[in-house]
Design a protein around this motif. Structure first.
Motif, PDB file in Angstrom:
ATOM      1  N   ILE A  24       0.841  -1.208   0.000  1.00  0.00           N
ATOM      2  CA  ILE A  24       0.000   0.000   0.000  1.00  0.00           C
ATOM      3  C   ILE A  24       0.874   1.255   0.000  1.00  0.00           C
ATOM      4  O   ILE A  24       0.569   2.247  -0.674  1.00  0.00           O
ATOM      5  CB  ILE A  24      -0.964  -0.008   1.199  1.00  0.00           C
ATOM      6  N   TYR A  25       1.980   1.203   0.748  1.00  0.00           N
ATOM      7  CA  TYR A  25       2.896   2.351   0.768  1.00  0.00           C
ATOM      8  C   TYR A  25       3.459   2.604  -0.625  1.00  0.00           C
ATOM      9  O   TYR A  25       3.454   3.746  -1.118  1.00  0.00           O
ATOM     10  CB  TYR A  25       4.042   2.111   1.751  1.00  0.00           C
ATOM     11  N   ILE A  26       3.946   1.537  -1.267  1.00  0.00           N
ATOM     12  CA  ILE A  26       4.512   1.688  -2.613  1.00  0.00           C
ATOM     13  C   ILE A  26       3.448   2.183  -3.583  1.00  0.00           C
ATOM     14  O   ILE A  26       3.689   3.090  -4.391  1.00  0.00           O
ATOM     15  CB  ILE A  26       5.100   0.344  -3.090  1.00  0.00           C
ATOM     16  N   LYS A  27       2.270   1.601  -3.511  1.00  0.00           N
ATOM     17  CA  LYS A  27       1.190   1.959  -4.423  1.00  0.00           C
ATOM     18  C   LYS A  27       0.790   3.425  -4.287  1.00  0.00           C
ATOM     19  O   LYS A  27       0.426   4.069  -5.280  1.00  0.00           O
ATOM     20  CB  LYS A  27      -0.019   1.054  -4.152  1.00  0.00           C
ATOM     21  N   THR A  28       0.844   3.962  -3.079  1.00  0.00           N
ATOM     22  CA  THR A  28       0.397   5.334  -2.836  1.00  0.00           C
ATOM     23  C   THR A  28       1.542   6.355  -2.790  1.00  0.00           C
ATOM     24  O   THR A  28       1.308   7.524  -2.485  1.00  0.00           O
ATOM     25  CB  THR A  28      -0.406   5.419  -1.525  1.00  0.00           C
ATOM     26  N   HIS A  29       2.779   5.910  -3.077  1.00  0.00           N
ATOM     27  CA  HIS A  29       3.908   6.838  -3.073  1.00  0.00           C
ATOM     28  C   HIS A  29       4.771   6.744  -4.332  1.00  0.00           C
ATOM     29  O   HIS A  29       5.655   7.593  -4.530  1.00  0.00           O
ATOM     30  CB  HIS A  29       4.798   6.600  -1.852  1.00  0.00           C
TER      31      HIS A  29
ATOM     32  N   ASP B 237      -4.186  -8.653  -3.332  1.00  0.00           N
ATOM     33  CA  ASP B 237      -3.957  -7.696  -4.420  1.00  0.00           C
ATOM     34  C   ASP B 237      -4.893  -7.988  -5.587  1.00  0.00           C
ATOM     35  O   ASP B 237      -5.543  -7.083  -6.133  1.00  0.00           O
ATOM     36  CB  ASP B 237      -2.513  -7.792  -4.929  1.00  0.00           C
ATOM     37  N   SER B 238      -4.939  -9.271  -5.980  1.00  0.00           N
ATOM     38  CA  SER B 238      -5.723  -9.657  -7.153  1.00  0.00           C
ATOM     39  C   SER B 238      -7.212  -9.408  -6.976  1.00  0.00           C
ATOM     40  O   SER B 238      -7.905  -9.002  -7.903  1.00  0.00           O
ATOM     41  CB  SER B 238      -5.472 -11.133  -7.468  1.00  0.00           C
ATOM     42  N   VAL B 239      -7.713  -9.664  -5.784  1.00  0.00           N
ATOM     43  CA  VAL B 239      -9.151  -9.552  -5.539  1.00  0.00           C
ATOM     44  C   VAL B 239      -9.583  -8.104  -5.312  1.00  0.00           C
ATOM     45  O   VAL B 239     -10.588  -7.645  -5.876  1.00  0.00           O
ATOM     46  CB  VAL B 239      -9.575 -10.422  -4.344  1.00  0.00           C
ATOM     47  N   PHE B 240      -8.829  -7.358  -4.508  1.00  0.00           N
ATOM     48  CA  PHE B 240      -9.308  -6.055  -4.028  1.00  0.00           C
ATOM     49  C   PHE B 240      -8.665  -4.823  -4.665  1.00  0.00           C
ATOM     50  O   PHE B 240      -9.320  -3.784  -4.779  1.00  0.00           O
ATOM     51  CB  PHE B 240      -9.105  -5.964  -2.512  1.00  0.00           C
ATOM     52  N   TYR B 241      -7.393  -4.907  -5.064  1.00  0.00           N
ATOM     53  CA  TYR B 241      -6.699  -3.689  -5.470  1.00  0.00           C
ATOM     54  C   TYR B 241      -7.316  -3.017  -6.688  1.00  0.00           C
ATOM     55  O   TYR B 241      -7.254  -1.796  -6.843  1.00  0.00           O
ATOM     56  CB  TYR B 241      -5.220  -3.976  -5.727  1.00  0.00           C
TER      57      TYR B 241
ATOM     58  N   ILE C 287      -9.989  -0.750  -5.375  1.00  0.00           N
ATOM     59  CA  ILE C 287      -9.596   0.187  -4.322  1.00  0.00           C
ATOM     60  C   ILE C 287      -8.797   1.357  -4.886  1.00  0.00           C
ATOM     61  O   ILE C 287      -9.005   2.516  -4.514  1.00  0.00           O
ATOM     62  CB  ILE C 287      -8.774  -0.532  -3.231  1.00  0.00           C
ATOM     63  N   PHE C 288      -7.869   1.056  -5.823  1.00  0.00           N
ATOM     64  CA  PHE C 288      -6.947   2.083  -6.315  1.00  0.00           C
ATOM     65  C   PHE C 288      -7.237   2.472  -7.761  1.00  0.00           C
ATOM     66  O   PHE C 288      -7.752   1.674  -8.540  1.00  0.00           O
ATOM     67  CB  PHE C 288      -5.501   1.566  -6.249  1.00  0.00           C
TER      68      PHE C 288
ATOM     69  N   THR D  38      -4.309   6.683  -5.649  1.00  0.00           N
ATOM     70  CA  THR D  38      -4.995   7.019  -4.408  1.00  0.00           C
ATOM     71  C   THR D  38      -5.938   5.880  -4.036  1.00  0.00           C
ATOM     72  O   THR D  38      -6.487   5.201  -4.908  1.00  0.00           O
ATOM     73  CB  THR D  38      -5.812   8.318  -4.557  1.00  0.00           C
ATOM     74  N   ALA D  39      -6.095   5.687  -2.733  1.00  0.00           N
ATOM     75  CA  ALA D  39      -6.972   4.626  -2.249  1.00  0.00           C
ATOM     76  C   ALA D  39      -8.436   5.063  -2.318  1.00  0.00           C
ATOM     77  O   ALA D  39      -8.752   6.244  -2.146  1.00  0.00           O
ATOM     78  CB  ALA D  39      -6.595   4.261  -0.822  1.00  0.00           C
ATOM     79  N   PHE D  40      -9.312   4.093  -2.564  1.00  0.00           N
ATOM     80  CA  PHE D  40     -10.768   4.326  -2.644  1.00  0.00           C
ATOM     81  C   PHE D  40     -11.098   5.422  -3.658  1.00  0.00           C
ATOM     82  O   PHE D  40     -11.879   6.321  -3.404  1.00  0.00           O
ATOM     83  CB  PHE D  40     -11.324   4.668  -1.257  1.00  0.00           C
ATOM     84  N   SER D  41     -10.455   5.285  -4.803  1.00  0.00           N
ATOM     85  CA  SER D  41     -10.641   6.261  -5.878  1.00  0.00           C
ATOM     86  C   SER D  41     -12.016   6.098  -6.530  1.00  0.00           C
ATOM     87  O   SER D  41     -12.593   5.005  -6.542  1.00  0.00           O
ATOM     88  CB  SER D  41      -9.542   6.064  -6.926  1.00  0.00           C
TER      89      SER D  41
END
Length: 206
Positions: free
Chosen positions: A22-27, A109-113, A116-117, A126-129
């Motif tokens: 999540i850190y990598i994804k959002t930074h 990751d496969s199910v939710f990302y 979410i992003f 960004t999360a919950f876009s």
């Protein structure tokens, strides 16, 4: 090892895996890289979730992969509970717990990302876009650890690959992948110790 301790191991590693992703994804944006050392870099990529970035072709390839992995994780969970119930070696229980955790981490990751992003191309997600990049079961797995220990042109006298550019080690992976590899490594290196209890049961039964 008790099932409670196995759960603690699973939860701890799963939290590290998801927090790091999540850190990598959002930074970071796709292919952004930070050089920690010459031989160790944080390099953000995403993939379908198969080893070495392989993909299952076709419209439903990703869905098939995700569903298969969910079924496989269910089987691994049963194996873990069975191993604890039979008082198997700690080597076996830890190995199964690590493999289970790694598989579950990438399944998340496969199910939710995807829902979410938003995407990470040329931007930080960004999360919950309101504009997610995918749908349920179609998310991409986040990878970030890159160890290009050696990079250069191979000697010209090597047959087939001589003179070509080569990187060792060129795989990019995540905490979940490390957990799976470590679990499999334990089963291979400590095979006799991991299955010692089962071997004793077979001998006593004879």
């Amino acid at each position: 090892m008790s099932l409670k301790k196995a759960y603690l191991l699973i939860i701890s590693i799963l939290l590290i895996d998801q927090i790091s992703k999540i850190y990598i994804k959002t930074h970071f944006f796709i292919n952004e890289e930070v050089k920690v050392f010459e031989w160790f870099r944080i390099h953000f990529i995403e993939n379908e979730g198969m080893a070495w970035g392989a993909e299952i072709p076709g419209e439903y390839g990703k869905l098939v992969l995700t569903l298969f992995r969910i079924i496989a994780v269910g089987g691994i969970a049963w194996w873990l509970c069975d191993a604890v119930k039979k008082n198997s070696s700690n080597f076996l229980i830890v190995a199964i717990a690590l493999i289970f955790t790694g598989a579950l981490g990438n399944i998340i990751d496969s199910v939710f990302y995807g829902v979410i992003f938003n995407d990470s191309y040329h931007q930080v997600a960004t999360a919950f876009s309101n504009d997610p990049y995918g749908t349920w079961f179609h998310g991409e797995v986040v990878d970030m650890f890159y160890f290009p220990i050696w990079e250069g042109n191979l000697p010209s006298w090597l047959p087939g690959v001589g003179g070509k550019h080569f990187t060792f080690f060129n795989a990019i992976f995540n905490v979940a992948d490390v957990a799976i590899s470590t679990g499999v490594g334990i089963l291979i290196v400590f095979n006799k110790r991991a299955f010692a209890h089962a071997d004793k049961e077979e001998v006593s039964a004879e």
